[in-house]
Each structure stands twice: as C-alpha cells, then as structure tokens.
Scaffold this active site. Structure first.
Site, short mmCIF file in Angstrom:
data_model
loop_
_atom_site.label_atom_id
_atom_site.label_comp_id
_atom_site.label_asym_id
_atom_site.label_seq_id
_atom_site.Cartn_x
_atom_site.Cartn_y
_atom_site.Cartn_z
CD GLU A 153 -1.49 5.84 -14.57
OE1 GLU A 153 -0.44 5.78 -15.23
OE2 GLU A 153 -1.58 5.51 -13.37
CD GLU B 34 -5.24 12.10 9.01
OE1 GLU B 34 -5.55 12.74 10.04
OE2 GLU B 34 -5.37 10.87 8.94
#
Length: 638
Positions: A113, A82
């Site tokens: 992960e 963004e």
C-alpha cells in the site's frame, strides 16, 4: 498527521471495552454501527453525482475501476466480482484492483500500500484509458498506492472519484469528487474494517447498483439482466419472466429457452409476441431499457389496432388489491389478443385491514401509475375489473362499485374477490383445460399476508374457507408465520437463551439491538401487519436448524391444506371427494417458497384429497385484466 485522522482517533465509548461481557460488546458495537447509514446519507448528493458519471461512462463503452489496499481493496474487488452474475456484465466492465495483486485478498502483502508508483503500472496493465472512471478507496484518504493511482488517472484525463471516511485528507486534492462518510472513531482504534469498512460497502453497493439501474439492468426492482449461472438464479429467471409477462412457469421456461436464457429478451418476446431476434432488436432500439421496449412496442400495436375516436373505450383495466400491495394493469385488445400497455403499483388494497378509504386511495394511485407507465393521459376505460381482498361479499362489492362510479373509472365495471381473479389468471395446460369439464371444479389457494381458499364448482356453485382476517384466523399465512417467529423469539429472550438462532435472526431482520426493542418495532409501525408478515421468509431459512420453526411450517402447511380440503368437500357432489379438481396457487409466500407448496400438496395427499393439476399464479392481476376484457367483448373467458 496520522493521529489527526478521525479513523485513527480513540473512541471514548470503548475505552474500557476489554472489561465488557460478550453481550455488552455486541450492544456497544451495534450502537456504534447505527451511525453508519446516517453518515452515508450525508453524502447522497456526491454519491448520486458519481452514479450518473459511471452510468454515462458505461453508455459510452467505458469501464469502472476500483482501486484500494487492504480492506478497502478487498471490498472493491468483492463489489466488482458480484456484477457479472447480478447484472450479466462482462468481467472487464467493472474491475477491482488491490495493492499486492490477487494474492493480497487472502494474505496481506507487506509494503504494497506504500508504493506510490505501482498503481499506475497496475492500471496500465488493464489498458485503463480516459474513457474509463476510477474510484480510489482509502478509509484514511492518504494511502500512497491509491493516491498514486488517482494521480495517474487524472494525468490521462479520466474521471476520478475518491472514497474515504475522513473529512479532510490528501485524497481531496487528487480527485474530481470525494465521497466522505465520516463514521467517527472505530470501536477498536484504527480498525477500519469495522465502521469504515461497512460505510465503504454501502457506498460501493450504491455506485454499481445505481449505475446498473440507470442503464436498464433492472425492471422495477427485478434483476432482468441476471446471468443464470446456478439453480437458484435459473429459478429466479423463471419467476421474473413469469411475473412481468404474466405467464405460467412452464410458459416462462419456454420463452427463456427460445431466447438462450436471456431474461430481458424473453420478456420482450412474450409481451410483444415476437421471436428472439426481433426482441433483441426492440431492446436495442429502446437503449436496453426493458420498460421502454415493452411500452413502445405494445403501444405501437395498440395504436394500430384501435381507431383514435374509440381508443379510451377499448382500454381495459385490471386491479388486484392484496394485503401488501395493490397492482393495476392497463391493457388493450388487438386482433383478439390482450396486450398490456402499462403497470402500476401502490400500497395495501385490503378493504378489511386498511379500511375503505385507504384501499380506494391505493387503487387510485396504482391506476394512475399504470397510465403513466403506458405514457398515456388518464381517462375512463371501456371496462374495469377490481379484485380486492375483503370484497368477497355483496355489500362490500356494492360499496366498491359506488366508489368506481363516483370517480368515473370505467364504462363497465365489475368487482370480485381476489381469489376469483386467481382462477381467471391461471394458465392450465391445454389437455387439463379440456379435461376440466369432467372435474368438480377449480380451487384457488391464496397465501400472502393473509390466507384463504375459494372454489368454483363445475355447476357454478362457489365455496370458501378461511379469509377471516389476521385477528381471527389467517393460519399458515405470511403474517401468521412472522407472528410465530416473534413469539418464539421473545420466548427465547424470556428464557435467557440470547444465542437462540430464532432470536438472533428476528433481531437482525427487525434491525433491533435488543429484545425489548421488538415491542416498539411491532406496535409503533405504520403497517404492523405487513411488517410482521415480512419476517415470514426467515421461517424457511431457520427450519433446518430450529425444530420449533420446522413444526410451525408443518402446522402452517396442514392449515392451508385444510382450507383446500374444506372447499373441495363443499364443492363435491358426494362426501368422498373423488371427482378431482384444479388447484391454483397465489400469494407471495406460495410463489416464493416452493418447499412450502410441496408440504401443502403432501398434506393434501395425506387427506386423500390431491388436486388433479396445480398451477402457480404469480400475477393475479392478469386474471383481472382478462375478466375486464371478457366483459368488454361479452365473452365468458378471454
């Protein structure tokens, strides 16, 4: 151990969540979410430390990296993605990395992960260095991928920040700083995409937004470094340049075109009256800070144009006091050109809605802020023009004049209604100004918190319609629209239509968990009129899905068109209103809702009363400064 983590514990309030109805589920989840913001607030000092370090990193040419797995990784990638459209940053300035690569944004990558070494490899692929800063995101504080990345970053001397939702975790020993908003057990045990995810999103927003503000990406709360990559952002660019520089939309578009669409450059070029090359140079000298570029350059121009012994006497001050805010602009005149030196803002300046003392206090604070913005000690100016809502009558203006004299505001002072300032600040095309002498006059339509139409005929006569205040009138205004939405929302609640879009939207905007909360929200507010008016943008968002809301907007447009037509009829030399008029539009609702303007103009055409030309005035305070300058130099118009 995993079961000892706060985010993994069972929430006693949701032990029997599977027995609840849909509305009970919503209320439970919402009540749990209410604790997120306070938990983030507890970490304010740590967040501020991180913001400062990130800003310092940007200034020295470094980059910000987010590193996470699962929900945490996705939120980091989202925040990073963004930044380019919002702050016009290069894509490599803020980088989001998720365990498993970009494919993990849509589908979980099993075991990614748990890889302790892969994060270091991923960072090396982006040429991560000691000049950069790494924010490792893991709600549990123990994700191996994130811990491995933090260890690698520290090993090469980079600044490291951890973001977790557990008070004590493995992350605390791997970072220079840990931000740990503890939001408590999730409604669904271990589902950290819920409260922990929301807290993470809040913190990430603060980190990038705060750092971007510190390096000059905003002017006030306006995104002056945005990238106009679509129609919405192009329109926003025009509005921002228009508002800050005090220009018409057409003039703002011309400056943007001259400056290759660069908003900050266009503003500097317009305010400092230079070309694009010089504007970019001035921004560079000011360290990219728009406020400094405007103040330093305009201050230099003013200083060179004014003898030191009469500098205060040559200052002019304009104040626009409306229902939502009071704006003050401090200016000076150099070589017959009006230069804005400083801008200030405070609360409501509407004499009628907040009372004289509160309005005067707002004016005083806005003026003080304008002097501070200009970097000048406060002093008595040569000329001031105060345009305050509720000051349209002689007795009201006299009382304002007495206050201005008592505080030694200006050598020359004039008080007018806010509508008159709008006409003074309107920028009409040259050919329209020339033709205006043959028209019956000019009309200002104001639609912000309140509504009014005010006109001045070519022969000097004035006319007005509306402006009776929210308890009697103000049809079509922001307050009226917000009040209509509230009425429709509670009507839906009475009829048990709990899924009605208008009720859902109003509750969300008011941050209320149930319709009964709206009572306290509306009546216990310190400024209920402004609070209700702030709901008005919802009306335009809901219009396509809610016929009743669409009818409300139509009724509002018809009411505002009636105000204009009534003034036109009073000004016309004959009742047929066939001689034409100029229409200036102002107020937050009209400036932000072009569709509403289109509906008003359509209604005027239906009434056979269309304006000859229309001008949007985003900054009525510019008209006030103009009037002050005209008064000081004994001109009819500056």
């Amino acid at each position: 151990m995993l079961h000892n983590l706060t985010t993994e514990q069972r929430n006693h309030r949701s032990m029997e969540i599977d027995t609840l109805s849909a509305i009970e589920l919503v209320e439970l989840i919402n009540s749990e979410d209410a604790g997120i913001a306070p938990a983030v607030a507890q970490q304010s000092a740590n967040i501020a430390w991180a913001i400062q370090r990130i800003a310092d990193c940007f200034r020295s040419g470094g980059r910000l990296f987010y590193l996470g797995a699962g929900t945490s990784g996705r939120l980091g990638v989202l925040d990073a993605s963004e930044c380019p459209p919002t702050f016009n940053t290069p894509p490599e300035m803020v980088v989001g990395i998720i365990a498993g690569g970009d494919g993990a944004l849509r589908r979980a990558v099993e075991g990614a992960e748990d890889d302790l070494e892969q994060a270091g490899v991923d960072l090396q692929q982006h040429h991560f260095s000691a000049a950069d800063i790494l924010v490792g995101i893991a709600s549990s504080g123990r994700t191996p991928y994130v811990l491995g990345g933090l260890r690698y970053a520290r090993s090469i001397g980079a600044t490291t920040v951890g973001l977790t939702c557990n008070e004590q975790s493995e992350m605390h020993s791997e970072c220079d700083l840990v931000i740990a908003p503890v939001v408590g057990p999730e409604v669904v045990s271990g589902s950290t995409r819920m409260k922990a995810g929301t807290a993470t999103k809040l913190v990430l927003n603060m980190l990038t937004t705060g750092a971007m503000i510190l390096i000059g990406k905003t002017y006030g709360n306006l995104m002056v470094d945005l990238r106009a990559s679509n129609m919405k952002l192009k329109a926003r660019s025009v509005r921002i340049v228009s508002e800050i520089a005090g220009l018409s939309s057409d003039a703002a578009q011309r400056y943007l075109a001259m400056c290759a669409g660069e908003v900050k450059t266009a503003i500097v070029a317009a305010v400092n009256q230079v070309d694009a090359v010089a504007a970019r140079q001035q921004l560079q000298v000011a360290g990219g800070q728009l406020r400094n570029a405007i103040v330093l350059q305009s201050g230099r121009q003013a200083a060179s144009a004014q003898p030191a012994e009469c500098s205060d006497a040559a200052l002019v001050l304009g104040v626009d006091g409306g229902g939502s805010k009071t704006v003050a602009w401090l200016g000076s005149v150099a070589e017959d050109e009006l230069i804005i030196l400083g801008r200030g803002q405070a609360g409501s300046g509407n004499l009628r809605s907040v009372g004289y003392e509160s309005a005067f206090s707002s004016v005083d604070r806005a003026v003080a802020a304008a002097f501070a913005d200009a970097g000048m000690p406060r002093s008595r100016v040569g000329s001031a023009c105060l345009c305050l809502a509720g000051a349209g009558r002689v007795e009201e203006q006299q009382r304002v004049m007495q206050w201005a004299q008592s505080c030694n505001l200006a050598r020359l002072c004039r008080v007018i209604g806010d509508s008159e300032a709008i006409l003074a600040g309107a920028e009409w095309p040259a050919q329209t100004e020339t033709a205006a002498a043959n028209l019956m006059g000019r009309i200002a339509l104001v639609c912000g918190t309140g509504s009014i139409a005010w006109g001045q005929a070519a022969d000097g006569r004035t006319a007005r319609s509306g402006g009776w205040g929210y308890m009697i009138d103000d049809l079509g205004s922001g307050f009226w629209l917000g009040q209509q939405l509230l009425q429709q929302a509670v009507q839906a609640a009475d009829e048990c239509r709990h899924d009605a879009p208008v009720l859902t939207a109003v509750l969300r905007a008011a941050n209320c968990s149930s319709p009964s909360d709206l009572v306290e929200w509306a009546y216990a507010a310190s400024s209920p009129r402004q609070q209700i008016a702030a709901l008005s943008p919802l009306a335009f968002e809901l219009a396509n899905d809610c016929p009743a809301v669409a009818q409300t907007i139509e009724h509002g447009a018809e009411s505002l068109a009636r105000l204009v037509a009534t003034v036109a009829e009073q000004m016309a030399k004959n009742p047929t209103v066939d001689s034409g008029y100029l229409l200036a539009l102002a107020g937050g609702v009209l400036c932000q809702q072009p569709d509403y303007v289109d509906r008003i103009l359509a209604c005027l055409h239906q009434r056979a009363c269309p304006p000859t030309s229309v001008c949007l005035v985003p900054n009525p305070v510019f008209g006030a400064v103009r009037q002050a300058a005209a008064q000081l130099y004994n001109k009819t118009r500056f």
